[in-house]
Design a protein around this motif. Structure first.
Motif, PDB file in Angstrom:
ATOM      1  N   HIS A   1      51.484  70.971  36.216  1.00 17.53           N
ATOM      2  CA  HIS A   1      50.086  71.407  36.140  1.00 17.53           C
ATOM      3  C   HIS A   1      50.086  72.926  35.956  1.00 17.53           C
ATOM      4  O   HIS A   1      50.565  73.682  36.797  1.00 17.53           O
TER       5      HIS A   1
ATOM      6  N   ALA B   1      47.755  76.341  33.770  1.00 20.72           N
ATOM      7  CA  ALA B   1      46.447  76.719  33.163  1.00 20.72           C
ATOM      8  C   ALA B   1      46.458  78.206  32.869  1.00 20.72           C
ATOM      9  O   ALA B   1      47.365  78.951  33.254  1.00 20.72           O
TER      10      ALA B   1
ATOM     11  N   VAL C   1      50.182  69.451  31.663  1.00 18.94           N
ATOM     12  CA  VAL C   1      48.772  69.651  31.305  1.00 18.94           C
ATOM     13  C   VAL C   1      48.440  71.131  31.466  1.00 18.94           C
ATOM     14  O   VAL C   1      48.828  71.782  32.432  1.00 18.94           O
TER      15      VAL C   1
ATOM     16  N   CYS D   1      45.311  73.399  31.819  1.00 17.90           N
ATOM     17  CA  CYS D   1      43.907  73.150  32.191  1.00 17.90           C
ATOM     18  C   CYS D   1      42.979  74.290  31.756  1.00 17.90           C
ATOM     19  O   CYS D   1      42.358  74.970  32.585  1.00 17.90           O
TER      20      CYS D   1
ATOM     21  N   LEU E   1      43.722  71.692  27.250  1.00 18.17           N
ATOM     22  CA  LEU E   1      42.281  71.549  27.482  1.00 18.17           C
ATOM     23  C   LEU E   1      41.561  72.825  27.041  1.00 18.17           C
ATOM     24  O   LEU E   1      41.935  73.916  27.501  1.00 18.17           O
TER      25      LEU E   1
ATOM     26  N   ALA F   1      39.604  64.159  30.719  1.00 17.80           N
ATOM     27  CA  ALA F   1      39.431  65.591  30.412  1.00 17.80           C
ATOM     28  C   ALA F   1      37.965  65.995  30.451  1.00 17.80           C
ATOM     29  O   ALA F   1      37.082  65.202  30.126  1.00 17.80           O
TER      30      ALA F   1
ATOM     31  N   ILE G   1      41.531  66.507  34.198  1.00 21.34           N
ATOM     32  CA  ILE G   1      41.925  67.830  33.690  1.00 21.34           C
ATOM     33  C   ILE G   1      40.628  68.619  33.510  1.00 21.34           C
ATOM     34  O   ILE G   1      39.829  68.325  32.619  1.00 21.34           O
TER      35      ILE G   1
ATOM     36  N   HIS H   1      38.274  72.519  34.118  1.00 21.41           N
ATOM     37  CA  HIS H   1      38.344  73.990  34.062  1.00 21.41           C
ATOM     38  C   HIS H   1      37.020  74.537  34.560  1.00 21.41           C
ATOM     39  O   HIS H   1      35.955  74.029  34.242  1.00 21.41           O
TER      40      HIS H   1
ATOM     41  N   LEU I   1      42.976  71.693  37.927  1.00 20.95           N
ATOM     42  CA  LEU I   1      41.959  72.625  37.492  1.00 20.95           C
ATOM     43  C   LEU I   1      42.573  73.927  36.972  1.00 20.95           C
ATOM     44  O   LEU I   1      43.661  74.312  37.385  1.00 20.95           O
TER      45      LEU I   1
END
Lengths: 379, 876
Positions: A6, A8, A51, A53, A85, A130, A162, A164, A199
């Motif tokens: 995970h 982002a 992923v 995010c 994402l 998502a 997923i 944000h 997130l």
């Protein structure tokens, strides 16, 4: 049971304005290099996929070079499935980078853009739900909207959300309609609709709420001094009954901010030691907020300290020199100057002006430093 | 600096010359021109300035003429803590040697020697002072400014400064240099700073431009989002509009069918109505034809009745018209008779008037003829009667003159008592008894009475002139009488009276002629009378004799007047009868017209009746009245039936409200079309924006903006640092300059005091000077008179120039520093008295500094008490 990375807020293409050209280039390169680190983690930890995010890119209008290099990085790890994402920096709007010709033409097969809320099967029995951003100012809780029509998953399917954006429980702007409601999110988790909420948006790694299933991974490379725990990605190991989240540091850069009150040579020495002790100076961005009062001689020494370290660190940002840090000549200074006659009078006038406060005082302090140098005070 | 000695070899015209100086006083070097005095300071300059390898013009100019030797100079100098021997040769076998005697012995040569001396001089010699203290031969005489570091330090000490050092000068120099790094001399930012500022502005503009481009892209994105939302709404709207249009179109088709039915029924009804209308018209026509026959029969009967009533009225009118016409004829005849009689009476009256006129004309003619005769006669008489009133007056005056002349002349009056015969002046005169003889005595008259006496009468004095006047008067009278053809005054008067009578007769004749002729001539008058006489005769011969001719004009006039009245009465009566006759004729004409009109109308009515009867009969032959009535009833029933059907269909159509339906349908179609257009416009705009965004988003504007912003940030930082340095340099400079200037005010005092000390020796005790900030003498005050230096005489300026140099040297030299005062052939403009005083001043200064005086005038500096004089030998 599923295990994935995970992450982002890569914000690829972000330009650090406070860096000079050389450091800025390295800083940008490091943000790309972190993709390699993540890919290695996915492979090394036996993860099924990664992923990202939201905010994969700093903007929809980043330089195409950054885009193709990022895609190339992911292409070179074909065994790793990347699910990207769109976030608030790179929303899926009309100018979306994910729909750009460059992205479409260069997207490797192992890269998937999560452009809707239709469940995506990331691995056998694993669905990704998502909540992409379609513009920069959504007027609803996108996470809640993505989950609203979902029925609880069957006992053979794990669902990973997923998302944000800011979660209302830890965001001060309570009236933002796009805030993610933690209460609803936990309710959704509690009802078995989803089993983990990955997130993005918050650059500091954060465990949100009480379920242990809602996390911000934080940015893999830090981006600002205000971040408390950046530079991580999360290894998530989750099933219907258990969840285990392990943070792993992948960031190579560091932001250091420190306030110093200087009033003596000892303080300057301590500051010097602190700077010396910092590791990885060429990837460390330092901000010093100075206050206090120094003699001309010690100010000259401080300037010398900075002149040395400014070349060592990626950036050395000193603030407060002109307002909070006052330079006033003391008796030792006057002796150091060794001036007589009209020169002594001029020194006296300058000293008075330097201690008077205001813009002129700052100029006078600079003039004193100059005089100190001319008079050989710092020999 | 002190010079101990100097030696020249092969220097201009000098082969070898050495001079030793008095280091703590005045050295006067005397020598004739071109002996090499000026070469001494010049050689020292070359030695200090140029390397031995120099082949500059300065070096070449001092090469001895005609000899292949290089100029060479050696000097022994003390400067600061150093004492050294320095020698240099140029051009030929060039070489440099330096021997430092103290403080530490050193021996150097070549470039090292040259550089070492430069170091020593830089350390110990104030080069500006060195130049300022020299008065060179042939240069313009100016008062130098002594803004030199060494003087400043010395003055600082003199003014009580704590410890002025050369460091201050270096510091000031550094401050000035630092300021000049950032600022121009006029206080403007240096080009580098301006360029920095411009670079910042340009970077800022680039950031702004990129930001604007990004904003425009964001605007496009926002618009795309808005277009997407709008497109969804428009599609929904379009669906709704199309459904509505289809629904209303179905309704409209039903209405159209209803409309067609109404049209068909309306046509049937119109046909029925038309048939009904046609039959009704036919029925009405038949009825009207019958009525016309009846009406025309009635009209004919009425007209015939009216004609019968009008016949007796016409007869009565005819009879009355005839009666009135007869009366009128009778009156006309009577009038004509009366008018005839009136004309004859008028003719008679005119006849008698003509008779009178003939008589009058004849009388006038006769009077005229008679008057013309009288006139002719008078004219003839007047032609000969020349004595008029005027001539008579002249004769009377002449006569009176004669009388007066004769009265004045002496005369002898002889009255005969008896008949007497005597002789007067020889002329025999016989006098009757009692007759008197007057004899005028003009001069002398001899009266001889024969045998009796002879009287000689002599007139007195003047008698001759009187006699002349008398003769003249008599001649005048005689001439006038001759003119009038009279003998004397009496005849003249008679002749004048006769002339008056003839004139009176002529005037009367003229008056008669004018009165009787008037505007006629005699012949015309006669002709008129004759013409009238002929008409009288003719009338009397032609006049009818049925009635007698009135006897005279009055009778004839009376008869004419009576006849005139009778005719007037008859004319009035005739006119009255004419009016009655006209009225009767009018009545008759009216009756006749009425009668004719009635006849015409009766004819017409008869024709009309016949025509109507024929028409009706012909129509009835075609279709009988009953047939028409039956068809009409049938048509009316058909109209009723079709009307009811039509009304029912129209009711149904109205219930469908086709107008509203048409409006709604039209509106629905337009709404659908508009929605379609809006949607198309939305898609077109979306395509434009999509294309633009596709192009723009490939430009990496965000990255470029961030890069430019970063560059701007660093440029700004750099610029801020530069500006801070510039401001600091300016502030440091300004404060130092201010303090330095303030301190200089203190410096002036000892310098001024020293100049005045020496100046009072030369001038007097009242001598003072004003010094400016550059330590230059600006004004001199002597005996209360203050003059600017440039207002002083050349000699005084020269003296002041030497004094100021001596003063400066005296201040800076006591500690072994400073430089010698070198005066090359100065004070040439000073008078002997001033030379003596200048000698005293130089001597006073000489005790405080080294002074070297070069002169070609032996004795000019003889007044310097303590001096070493060196006389250079002449080259000869």
């Amino acid at each position: 049971m599923v295990k994935f990375v995970h992450t982002a807020d890569w914000q690829l293409g972000k330009a650090a304005r406070y860096l000079n050209g050389e450091a800025r280039t390295r800083f940008s390169a490091a943000r790309l290099d972190v993709i390699d680190s993540i890919a290695e983690l996915v492979v090394g930890e036996g993860c099924d996929f990664a992923v990202v995010c939201g905010d994969v890119f700093e903007s929809n209008h980043i330089d195409r070079q950054v885009l193709v290099r990022a895609l190339e990085k992911m292409r070179t790890a074909p065994q790793v499935a990347f699910y990207l994402l769109p976030g608030n920096h790179d929303p899926l709007d009309a100018s979306s980078v994910f729909r750009s010709r460059t992205f479409v033409d260069n997207r490797p097969d192992n890269v998937t853009v999560l452009d809707g809320s239709t469940p995506v099967q990331a691995a056998p029995g694993v669905e990704l739900i998502a909540a992409p951003w379609f513009d920069k100012s959504p007027l609803t809780d996108l996470v809640d909207a993505a989950c609203r029509k979902l029925e609880p998953a069957s006992t053979r399917v794990l669902r990973i959300l997923i998302g944000h954006g800011a979660v209302d429980a830890i965001h001060p702007e309570a009236n933002d309609p796009a805030l993610i409601s933690l209460e609803r999110l936990e309710s959704i988790i509690g009802s078995g609709v989803i089993h983990y909420a990955a997130l993005g948006d918050r650059h500091s790694t954060t465990d949100v709420g009480s379920t242990g299933r809602v996390w911000y991974s934080g940015a893999p490379e830090p981006t600002a001094h205000v971040e408390t725990d950046p530079g991580n990605v999360l290894i998530v190991d989750v099933d219907w009954n258990h969840v285990h989240v392990d943070r792993r540091r992948v960031g190579t850069w560091r932001f250091e901010r420190k306030a110093w009150e200087l009033s003596s040579s000892v303080d300057i020495a301590v500051l010097g030691d602190w700077l010396t002790a910092l590791e990885d100076k060429d990837r460390t961005i330092v901000r010093l907020e100075l206050s206090g009062q120094l003699s001309v001689a010690w100010k000259a020494r401080l300037d010398g300290l900075f002149a040395h370290n400014v070349d060592l660190f990626a950036a050395l940002d000193v603030r407060g020199e002109s307002s909070s840090l006052v330079v006033i000549p003391d008796d030792a200074d006057l002796n150091d100057f060794g001036l007589t006659g009209f020169a002594q009078q001029a020194l006296s006038d300058l000293s008075g002006l330097a201690g008077s406060g205001g813009d002129r005082a700052a100029v006078a302090q600079d003039a004193l430093a100059l005089l100190y140098r001319f008079a050989g005070g710092n020999k | 600096m002190r010079f101990h000695r100097v030696r020249l070899w092969n220097y201009r015209g000098v082969d070898n010359c050495e001079v030793a100086f008095f280091t703590e006083g005045v050295t006067v070097i005397e020598g004739p021109n071109e002996v090499g005095k000026t070469s001494i300071p010049e050689g020292i300059d070359l030695l200090f300035d140029l390397m031995d390898s120099s082949k500059s013009r300065r070096v070449r100019s001092v090469k001895p003429v005609g000899r292949d030797e290089g100029p060479e100079v050696e000097v022994e100098v003390s400067s600061g803590r150093y004492r050294f021997l320095y020698r240099k040769r140029w051009l030929r076998r060039s070489m440099t040697t330096l021997k430092i005697i103290s403080p530490q012995h050193e021996q150097l040569s070549g470039r090292a020697a040259h550089e070492r001396v430069k170091e020593i001089l830089a350390e110990t010699l104030d080069s500006a002072l060195w130049k300022a203290l020299r008065v060179e031969q042939g240069t313009e005489l100016v008062i130098p400014k002594f803004d030199v570091p060494s003087l400043g330090r010395a003055l600082d000490r003199a003014a009580g400064g704590a410890s002025s050092t050369e460091q201050h000068d270096d510091l000031w120099s550094l401050i000035c240099d630092e300021r000049e790094r950032h600022w121009t001399l006029t206080g403007r930012p240096k080009g580098k700073r301006t360029a920095q500022q411009q670079a910042v502005e340009q970077a800022r503009m680039r950031v702004s431009e990129l930001a604007q481009q990004l904003d425009r892209m964001e605007d496009d994105v926002s618009e795309m989002n808005r277009l997407a939302v709008e497109a969804q709404q428009l599609e929904t709207t379009q669906d709704r509009c199309e459904r509505r249009e289809r629904e209303l179109s179905g309704q409209w088709e039903s209405v159209q069918r209803l409309n067609q039915k109404v049209d068909r029924l309306s046509a049937d009804h119109s046909t029925a109505l038309e048939k009904q209308s046609r039959l009704t018209a036919e029925w009405k026509s038949r009825r009207d034809a019958a009525r016309t026959v009846e009406e025309r029969q009635g009209q004919l009967a009425a007209l015939e009745s009216e004609a019968r009533q009008a016949a007796p009225i016409l007869a009565a009118a005819t009879e009355r018209a005839a009666a009135v016409e007869a009366g009128l004829d009778k009156a006309r005849t009577a009038l004509r008779i009366a008018e005839s009689e009136q004309r004859r009476a008028d003719d008679d009256r005119d006849h008698h008037r003509r008779c009178i006129e003939v008589q009058q004309l004849t009388e006038r003619y006769n009077r005229v003829v008679e008057a013309e005769k009288t006139l002719e006669e008078a004219e003839n008489r007047l032609a000969f009667a020349k004595v008029d009133e005027e001539l008579v007056v002249k004769i009377e005056q002449a006569h009176l003159a004669v009388v007066r002349a004769e009265a004045a002349v002496a005369s002898v009056e002889t009255t005969a008592k008896r008949e007497l015969s005597m002789r007067v002046d020889g002329e025999d005169v016989i006098l009757g008894e009692g007759e008197t003889q007057h004899t005028t005595v003009e001069d002398e008259v001899v009266l001889t009475i024969p045998d009796v006496a002879q009287l000689r009468v002599r007139a007195g004095t003047g008698s001759k002139s009187l006699a002349v006047e008398r003769r003249k008067a008599r001649d005048d009278l005689r001439r006038l009488c001759d003119t009038a053809a009279v003998a004397d005054l009496t005849e003249a008067r008679a002749a004048a009276e006769q002339r008056k009578e003839v004139q009176r007769a002529r005037d009367e004749a003229l008056e008669t002629i004018e009165r009787d002729l008037r505007d006629l001539t005699v012949d015309v008058l006669r002709s008129k009378a004759e013409g009238l006489s002929r008409r009288i005769t003719s009338y009397e011969a032609e006049r009818p004799q049925d009635s007698p001719l009135p006897p005279d004009f009055e009778a004839a006039k009376r008869i004419a007047a009576d006849n005139n009245r009778v005719v007037g009465d008859l004319q009035a009566e005739f006119k009255s009868l004419e009016r009655v006759a006209e009225s009767a004729a009018d009545v008759l004409d009216g009756e006749r017209i009425n009668e004719s009109n009635l006849s015409g109308r009766i004819k017409i009515a008869q024709d009309a009746k016949t025509q109507a009867v024929n028409f009706l009969e012909a129509a009835r032959k075609q279709r009988s009245d009953d047939e028409i009535t039956t068809d009409l009833a049938t048509a009316e029933r058909h109209v009723e039936t079709t009307g009811e059907s039509l009304e029912k269909a129209e009711k149904n159509l109205r219930a469908a409200d086709p107008e509203s339906l048409a409006s709604r349908l039209s509106n629905a179609r337009e709404a659908a079309q508009r929605t379609h257009e809006d949607l198309q416009s939305n898609r077109d705009r979306g395509n434009v924006l999509r294309g633009r965004l596709a192009v723009e988003s490939e430009k990496g504007l965000h990255t470029r903006r961030d890069e430019e912003a970063s560059r701007l940030r660093h440029l700004e930082r750099e610029h801020q640092r530069s500006e801070a340095k510039a401001q600091a340099a300016a502030l440091l400079y300004n404060i130092f300059a201010r303090c330095r200037q303030k301190a200089r005010l203190h410096y002036v005092v000892p310098f001024k005091r020293k100049i005045e000390q020496f100046g009072r020796i030369v001038f007097n005790a009242s001598f003072t000077v004003d010094i400016d900030d550059d330590l230059r003498v600006m004004r001199r005050t002597l005996d209360g008179d203050t003059l600017r230096v440039d207002q002083l005489s050349t000699g005084a300026q020269e003296q002041l120039g030497v004094i100021s140099r001596l003063a400066c040297a005296a201040i800076v030299s006591p500690d072994g520093g400073g430089a010698p005062v070198i005066i090359d052939d100065a004070l040439g403009w000073s008078d002997p008295s001033r030379l003596e005083r200048m000698g005293a001043a130089i001597a006073a200064a000489g005790g405080q500094c080294q002074t070297i005086i070069l002169t070609c005038t032996p004795g000019r500096y003889a007044h310097i008490g303590k001096a070493t004089t060196i006389r250079l030998p002449s080259r000869a």
